[in-house]
Design an enzyme around this catalytic site. Structure first.
Site, PDB file in Angstrom:
ATOM      1  N   ARG A 207      -1.696  19.007  40.762  1.00 31.86           N
ATOM      2  CA  ARG A 207      -2.694  17.973  41.050  1.00 31.86           C
ATOM      3  C   ARG A 207      -4.046  18.295  40.422  1.00 31.86           C
ATOM      4  O   ARG A 207      -4.739  17.420  39.918  1.00 31.86           O
ATOM      5  CB  ARG A 207      -2.872  17.841  42.570  1.00 31.86           C
ATOM      6  CG  ARG A 207      -1.705  17.146  43.225  1.00 31.86           C
ATOM      7  CD  ARG A 207      -2.117  16.366  44.426  1.00 31.86           C
ATOM      8  NE  ARG A 207      -2.576  17.208  45.519  1.00 31.86           N
ATOM      9  CZ  ARG A 207      -2.962  16.727  46.696  1.00 31.86           C
ATOM     10  NH1 ARG A 207      -2.980  15.430  46.922  1.00 31.86           N
ATOM     11  NH2 ARG A 207      -3.355  17.544  47.650  1.00 31.86           N
TER      12      ARG A 207
ATOM     13  N   ARG B 197      -0.885   7.901  43.870  1.00 35.94           N
ATOM     14  CA  ARG B 197      -1.069   9.352  44.029  1.00 35.94           C
ATOM     15  C   ARG B 197      -2.156   9.595  45.063  1.00 35.94           C
ATOM     16  O   ARG B 197      -3.124   8.839  45.126  1.00 35.94           O
ATOM     17  CB  ARG B 197      -1.546   9.971  42.703  1.00 35.94           C
ATOM     18  CG  ARG B 197      -0.524   9.959  41.627  1.00 35.94           C
ATOM     19  CD  ARG B 197       0.452  11.084  41.747  1.00 35.94           C
ATOM     20  NE  ARG B 197      -0.183  12.387  41.585  1.00 35.94           N
ATOM     21  CZ  ARG B 197       0.457  13.490  41.235  1.00 35.94           C
ATOM     22  NH1 ARG B 197       1.750  13.447  41.005  1.00 35.94           N
ATOM     23  NH2 ARG B 197      -0.179  14.632  41.115  1.00 35.94           N
TER      24      ARG B 197
ATOM     25  N   LEU C 258      -5.307  11.666  46.156  1.00 38.79           N
ATOM     26  CA  LEU C 258      -6.318  12.470  45.457  1.00 38.79           C
ATOM     27  C   LEU C 258      -6.772  13.625  46.341  1.00 38.79           C
ATOM     28  O   LEU C 258      -6.838  13.501  47.571  1.00 38.79           O
ATOM     29  CB  LEU C 258      -7.508  11.578  45.095  1.00 38.79           C
ATOM     30  CG  LEU C 258      -7.172  10.477  44.086  1.00 38.79           C
ATOM     31  CD1 LEU C 258      -8.262   9.418  44.049  1.00 38.79           C
ATOM     32  CD2 LEU C 258      -6.947  11.072  42.694  1.00 38.79           C
TER      33      LEU C 258
ATOM     34  N   ASN D 229     -10.029   1.679  48.060  1.00 37.51           N
ATOM     35  CA  ASN D 229      -8.598   1.409  47.934  1.00 37.51           C
ATOM     36  C   ASN D 229      -8.277   0.073  48.589  1.00 37.51           C
ATOM     37  O   ASN D 229      -9.016  -0.390  49.459  1.00 37.51           O
ATOM     38  CB  ASN D 229      -7.790   2.524  48.617  1.00 37.51           C
ATOM     39  CG  ASN D 229      -6.294   2.365  48.420  1.00 37.51           C
ATOM     40  OD1 ASN D 229      -5.841   1.988  47.332  1.00 37.51           O
ATOM     41  ND2 ASN D 229      -5.514   2.621  49.463  1.00 37.51           N
TER      42      ASN D 229
ATOM     43  N   HIS E 226      -5.019  -1.793  50.581  1.00 37.99           N
ATOM     44  CA  HIS E 226      -3.744  -1.443  51.208  1.00 37.99           C
ATOM     45  C   HIS E 226      -3.114  -2.708  51.807  1.00 37.99           C
ATOM     46  O   HIS E 226      -3.806  -3.483  52.465  1.00 37.99           O
ATOM     47  CB  HIS E 226      -3.979  -0.394  52.302  1.00 37.99           C
ATOM     48  CG  HIS E 226      -2.722   0.009  52.984  1.00 37.99           C
ATOM     49  ND1 HIS E 226      -1.790   0.834  52.383  1.00 37.99           N
ATOM     50  CD2 HIS E 226      -2.207  -0.332  54.194  1.00 37.99           C
ATOM     51  CE1 HIS E 226      -0.763   0.996  53.198  1.00 37.99           C
ATOM     52  NE2 HIS E 226      -0.991   0.303  54.306  1.00 37.99           N
TER      53      HIS E 226
ATOM     54  N   ASP F  65     -10.754   8.611  52.124  1.00 37.90           N
ATOM     55  CA  ASP F  65     -11.106   9.953  52.590  1.00 37.90           C
ATOM     56  C   ASP F  65      -9.916  10.876  52.345  1.00 37.90           C
ATOM     57  O   ASP F  65      -8.989  10.512  51.610  1.00 37.90           O
ATOM     58  CB  ASP F  65     -11.583   9.933  54.056  1.00 37.90           C
ATOM     59  CG  ASP F  65     -10.458   9.566  55.017  1.00 37.90           C
ATOM     60  OD1 ASP F  65      -9.286   9.444  54.572  1.00 37.90           O
ATOM     61  OD2 ASP F  65     -10.745   9.403  56.218  1.00 37.90           O
TER      62      ASP F  65
ATOM     63  N   ASP G 196      -4.722   6.508  53.567  1.00 38.13           N
ATOM     64  CA  ASP G 196      -5.112   5.192  54.094  1.00 38.13           C
ATOM     65  C   ASP G 196      -5.883   5.297  55.413  1.00 38.13           C
ATOM     66  O   ASP G 196      -5.719   4.445  56.301  1.00 38.13           O
ATOM     67  CB  ASP G 196      -3.864   4.286  54.265  1.00 38.13           C
ATOM     68  CG  ASP G 196      -3.104   4.110  52.963  1.00 38.13           C
ATOM     69  OD1 ASP G 196      -3.747   4.016  51.907  1.00 38.13           O
ATOM     70  OD2 ASP G 196      -1.856   4.081  53.003  1.00 38.13           O
TER      71      ASP G 196
HETATM   72  C1  GRF Z   1      -0.754  -3.722  46.305  1.00 40.53           C
HETATM   73  O1  GRF Z   1       0.041  -4.301  47.291  1.00 40.53           O
HETATM   74  C2  GRF Z   1      -1.757  -2.785  46.912  1.00 40.53           C
HETATM   75  O2  GRF Z   1      -2.168  -3.185  48.184  1.00 40.53           O
HETATM   76  C3  GRF Z   1      -0.983  -1.487  47.022  1.00 40.53           C
HETATM   77  O3  GRF Z   1      -0.185  -1.451  45.874  1.00 40.53           O
HETATM   78  C4  GRF Z   1       0.047  -2.784  45.403  1.00 40.53           C
HETATM   79  C5  GRF Z   1      -0.431  -2.822  43.995  1.00 40.53           C
HETATM   80  O4  GRF Z   1      -0.221  -4.056  43.374  1.00 40.53           O
HETATM   81  N1  GRF Z   1      -1.891  -0.369  47.161  1.00 40.53           N
HETATM   82  P1  GRF Z   1      -0.914  -4.367  41.991  1.00 40.53           P
HETATM   83  O5  GRF Z   1      -0.515  -3.246  41.026  1.00 40.53           O
HETATM   84  O6  GRF Z   1      -2.388  -4.404  42.208  1.00 40.53           O
HETATM   85  O7  GRF Z   1      -0.351  -5.693  41.577  1.00 40.53           O
END
Ligand code: GRF
Length: 211
Positions: free
Chosen positions: A67, A91, A93, A107, A109, A141, A145
């Site tokens: 890493r 990945r 970090l 990020n 999610h 962090d 998530d």
């Molecule tokens: C999305 O659902 C995002 O929430 C998650 O991975 C997916 C990525 O989709 N972290 P994209 O590559 O942005 O289309």
């Protein structure tokens, strides 16, 4: 941060969230410029999207590497950036990387955190049987998530949903949330107090998007 924040986006796949950020940043009034896209997987479609938008790209392969090595090379590619956006970047970090950008790594999610963290937010929400699903834009962090939440948005889960149909509905929310939160970050309207992110909202703005 200068008037226009310099933003790098890290990707691993198709890049639809990257596209949402690129589209937002194409507006000359948007307070952030996307200055580099870095993929950890060669040949992903996100790289093509960046190239189409005229944004420089780098590929730094993570597979089979320590890493620290991988992250050192990513850092070298990033240069001077104010904000790092993870957009489907698969990945985790290290703290050492995150310390370079304190409270400035974001990020997106595909679940209403803290429910269903990890790589299968949509599948896990359906398997659990929730009637609402959604997306969370948050700061990153040291956990997976777990960082301070910037904004969330929800959609109903329908009885005849598949993972794909629900993911599509959630993705539409992601594409609205991410540029909105990047704007807040770039405008310096976000402060962090412990676990909580605070946002100076303008009239009409909200941290919850219904769908
Ligand atoms: C999305 O659902 C995002 O929430 C998650 O991975 C997916 C990525 O989709 N972290 P994209 O590559 O942005 O289309």
């Amino acid at each position: 941060m200068s008037n226009v924040a310099r933003v790098a986006v890290l990707v691993s796949g198709r890049g639809s969230n990257l596209q949402a950020l690129l589209d937002a940043a194409a507006d000359p009034w948007f307070p952030a410029d996307i200055v580099r896209v870095v993929a950890n997987v060669p040949g992903v479609f996100a790289l093509e999207r960046a190239a189409q938008a005229g944004v420089p790209t780098s590929t730094v392969v993570s597979k089979g590497r320590a890493r620290e090595d991988f992250e050192a090379e990513v850092l070298a590619q990033l240069g001077e950036v104010d904000i790092v956006c993870l957009a489907g970047f698969m990945r985790v970090l290290t703290g050492a990387f995150l310390d370079r950008f304190p409270s400035r790594v974001m990020n997106i999610h595909p679940a209403l955190l803290p429910a269903f963290p990890g790589a299968h937010g949509i599948r896990d929400a359906r398997a659990y049987g929730t009637t609402v699903a959604g997306a969370t834009c948050h700061l990153v962090d040291n956990g997976v998530d777990t960082g301070p939440i910037l904004a969330q948005g929800g959609v109903p889960v329908l009885d005849d949903d598949t993972d794909e149909s629900l993911a599509a509905r959630v993705l539409a929310i992601e594409h609205r949330l991410y540029p909105m939160c990047l704007r807040w970050m770039a405008e310096g309207r976000v402060t962090v107090e412990g676990r909580r992110a605070k946002v100076k909202l303008l009239p009409g703005e909200t941290r919850w998007l219904g769908g």
